[in-house]
Design a protein around this motif. Structure first.
Motif, mmCIF file in Angstrom:
data_model
loop_
_atom_site.group_PDB
_atom_site.id
_atom_site.type_symbol
_atom_site.label_atom_id
_atom_site.label_comp_id
_atom_site.label_asym_id
_atom_site.label_seq_id
_atom_site.Cartn_x
_atom_site.Cartn_y
_atom_site.Cartn_z
ATOM 1 N N ARG A 40 2.420 4.174 4.462
ATOM 2 C CA ARG A 40 1.833 5.414 3.962
ATOM 3 C C ARG A 40 0.379 5.533 4.379
ATOM 4 N NH1 ARG A 40 5.293 7.274 -0.346
ATOM 5 N NH2 ARG A 40 6.888 5.686 -0.695
ATOM 6 N N CYS A 41 0.112 6.484 5.260
ATOM 7 C CA CYS A 41 -1.267 6.790 5.661
ATOM 8 C C CYS A 41 -1.543 8.255 5.360
ATOM 9 C CB CYS A 41 -1.480 6.526 7.143
ATOM 10 S SG CYS A 41 -1.310 4.805 7.594
ATOM 11 N N ASP A 45 -5.558 6.878 -0.463
ATOM 12 C CA ASP A 45 -5.581 6.008 -1.638
ATOM 13 C C ASP A 45 -5.882 4.583 -1.203
ATOM 14 O OD1 ASP A 45 -5.429 5.070 -4.162
ATOM 15 O OD2 ASP A 45 -3.279 5.402 -4.433
ATOM 16 N N THR A 47 -6.169 0.536 -0.952
ATOM 17 C CA THR A 47 -5.108 -0.468 -1.028
ATOM 18 C C THR A 47 -5.643 -1.856 -1.399
ATOM 19 O OG1 THR A 47 -5.407 -0.926 1.324
ATOM 20 C CG2 THR A 47 -3.645 0.632 0.723
ATOM 21 N N GLU A 48 -6.947 -2.064 -1.206
ATOM 22 C CA GLU A 48 -7.489 -3.412 -1.403
ATOM 23 C C GLU A 48 -7.877 -3.605 -2.880
ATOM 24 O OE1 GLU A 48 -7.196 -5.396 1.497
ATOM 25 O OE2 GLU A 48 -6.117 -3.523 1.786
ATOM 26 N N TYR A 321 -12.174 -0.898 5.775
ATOM 27 C CA TYR A 321 -11.541 0.415 6.011
ATOM 28 C C TYR A 321 -12.075 1.063 7.292
ATOM 29 C CZ TYR A 321 -9.580 0.079 1.262
ATOM 30 O OH TYR A 321 -8.887 -0.320 0.144
ATOM 31 N N ASN A 393 -5.764 1.248 4.126
ATOM 32 C CA ASN A 393 -4.549 0.449 4.218
ATOM 33 C C ASN A 393 -4.927 -0.993 4.518
ATOM 34 O OD1 ASN A 393 -1.695 0.049 4.259
ATOM 35 N ND2 ASN A 393 -1.504 2.162 4.976
ATOM 36 N N SER A 394 -3.921 -1.863 4.544
ATOM 37 C CA SER A 394 -4.183 -3.241 4.947
ATOM 38 C C SER A 394 -4.363 -3.263 6.464
ATOM 39 C CB SER A 394 -3.005 -4.140 4.554
ATOM 40 O OG SER A 394 -1.869 -3.748 5.320
ATOM 41 N N ASN A 397 -0.923 -3.364 8.236
ATOM 42 C CA ASN A 397 -0.247 -2.059 8.298
ATOM 43 C C ASN A 397 -0.876 -1.155 9.348
ATOM 44 O OD1 ASN A 397 1.749 -2.521 6.453
ATOM 45 N ND2 ASN A 397 0.845 -1.335 4.797
#
Ligand code: MLT
Length: 409
Positions: A40-41, A45, A47-48, A321, A393-394, A397
């Motif tokens: 999901r991109c 939101d 993620t960390e 990020y 995101n990670s 990902n």
């Protein structure tokens, strides 16, 4: 039967992100084998995990609430002084903003929507196109617009087109407007505004006694030292701007919820009878009636973002990020797409491949690559032909998304 607010009936379909959520759910239900690989991109939101300094401060605050001697009930509606002081010192030193001008809230989405409570009917309202949909929808809900057309443009709003030609910063309008929503670093385009551009807007606003609603929720992601972080770096902004900021994206507070508004003492509007009224006074009145303050543990957590440890941990999150944004920019460029943003903001804004609309691109990425992006047209008519990739995101990902982009485009 109870009469509803008819203005809500003018709203187009669902709010963008729930609408994306619905389409993604339908896809995962019909393709369960692909659901596990979905990345999901879409929505921006985080993620960390929460910074350690924040978690420690929140744990301590919860423990305080567990003891009779240190228990607290209702806090001040405007926010605890410890947090307002920390904000003034760390975010606004050298500007007109003091701790008394800060109003702590449960986030910028609510603030940018709720602010319309204190403005009357009849204002001419300018918004950029594309735009963060909250600004438009809340104006529709309150009755500041007429009907919308098939592209989602509402009668009565002044749309300021943002495109590659103007680097996604709108030209100053020829006509006079009363309220102007500006968001820099920008959601969704990832563009940033230069000092000169903001100076021109401040000059325009002061000339026309307009108010700029400046959304600086992504300020922490600015990498270029010449890009202003606050509208109050611009002389004259103290008489024409209020600023919205958030702990969501820098501190990972999207689920914790905390933000704030800065309103200078010198910002005024006019009443129907022509009297001059302090904007801060109205917002204070509104806040004490409709809000009982963000929770104590949350405000202690937010305060910890400004501690030495908190600053270092937030800087690491931002670096993470923005590293993702760089990888996404590079991957899109490598496959020959035209890429914008992602340099001072966590959003990469990409022109769709020839012949594909924004929603075509959304469907293609979902069905072929199991990647969720956001269609540019969801942010307004001028977003058609673009899509947005969120860098939240990670790293693993994001690397996988880059590989899938290369494989499917
Ligand atoms: C976005 O993806 O545009 C943001 O996450 C929305 C928000 O901050 O409310």
């Amino acid at each position: 039967m109870a009469r509803i607010n008819d203005h809500f009936l003018k709203l187009k379909a669902g709010y963008l992100f729930p609408e994306i959520g619905r389409r993604v759910s339908a896809f995962t239900e019909s393709h369960p084998e692909k659901a596990a690989n979905l990345i999901r991109c879409g929505i921006g939101d985080v993620t960390e995990p929460l910074p350690e300094a924040v978690r420690e401060a929140m744990h301590k605050a919860v423990d305080e609430l567990g003891e009779r001697e240190t228990f607290r009930g209702y806090g001040p509606e405007q926010g605890y002084e410890f947090l307002r002081e920390a904000v003034a010192k760390n975010a606004y030193q050298g500007t007109c903003i003091t701790a008394n001008d800060i109003f702590i809230s449960d986030g910028s989405k609510c603030d940018t929507g709720n602010v319309l409570d204190i403005f009357g009917p009849g204002n001419k309202i300018a918004i950029t196109d594309p735009v963060y949909p909250v600004y438009v929808d809340t104006n529709v809900m309150i009755g500041n617009t007429g009907e919308g057309d098939e592209n989602g443009r509402y009668e009565g709003l002044v749309y300021l087109p943002c495109n590659a030609e103007n680097n996604f910063v709108p030209a100053i309008p020829e006509e006079k407007v009363d309220l102007i929503y500006l968001c820099y670093p920008n959601n969704p385009t990832g563009a940033s505004a230069t000092r000169q551009q903001l100076e021109a807007w401040v000059e325009y606003a002061n000339k026309h006694s307009a108010i700029i609603l400046y959304d600086a929720a992504y300020e922490a992601f600015i990498q270029d030292p010449d890009v202003p972080r606050s509208i109050y770096e611009i002389p004259g902004a103290e008489t024409c701007a209020m600023e919205f900021r958030s702990f969501s994206k820098n501190g990972g507070f999207t689920g914790v919820r905390c933000g704030y508004i800065a309103i200078p003492e010198t910002l005024v509007g006019t009443s129907a009878s022509g009297d001059t009224v302090l904007i801060k006074q109205l917002w204070s009145r509104r806040t004490s009636t409709k809000f009982n303050g963000a929770s104590y543990p949350v405000q202690r957590g937010a305060e910890a973002i400004f501690s030495d440890a908190g600053k270092a941990q937030v800087a690491a999150l931002v670096e993470h990020y923005m590293g993702n944004a760089k990888l996404l920019r590079e991957a899109c460029t490598e496959i020959g797409l035209q890429v914008y943003g992602g340099e001072n903001a966590p959003y990469v804004w990409v022109a769709c491949p020839e012949g594909l609309t924004s929603w075509d691109m959304f469907d293609k990425m979902l069905h072929e690559a199991s990647v969720v992006i956001t269609p540019g047209s969801g942010f307004g008519a001028a977003g058609e032909g673009y899509f947005r990739i969120s860098a939240f995101n990670s790293r693993a990902n994001v690397k996988e998304v880059c590989a899938r982009l290369k494989a499917h485009l």
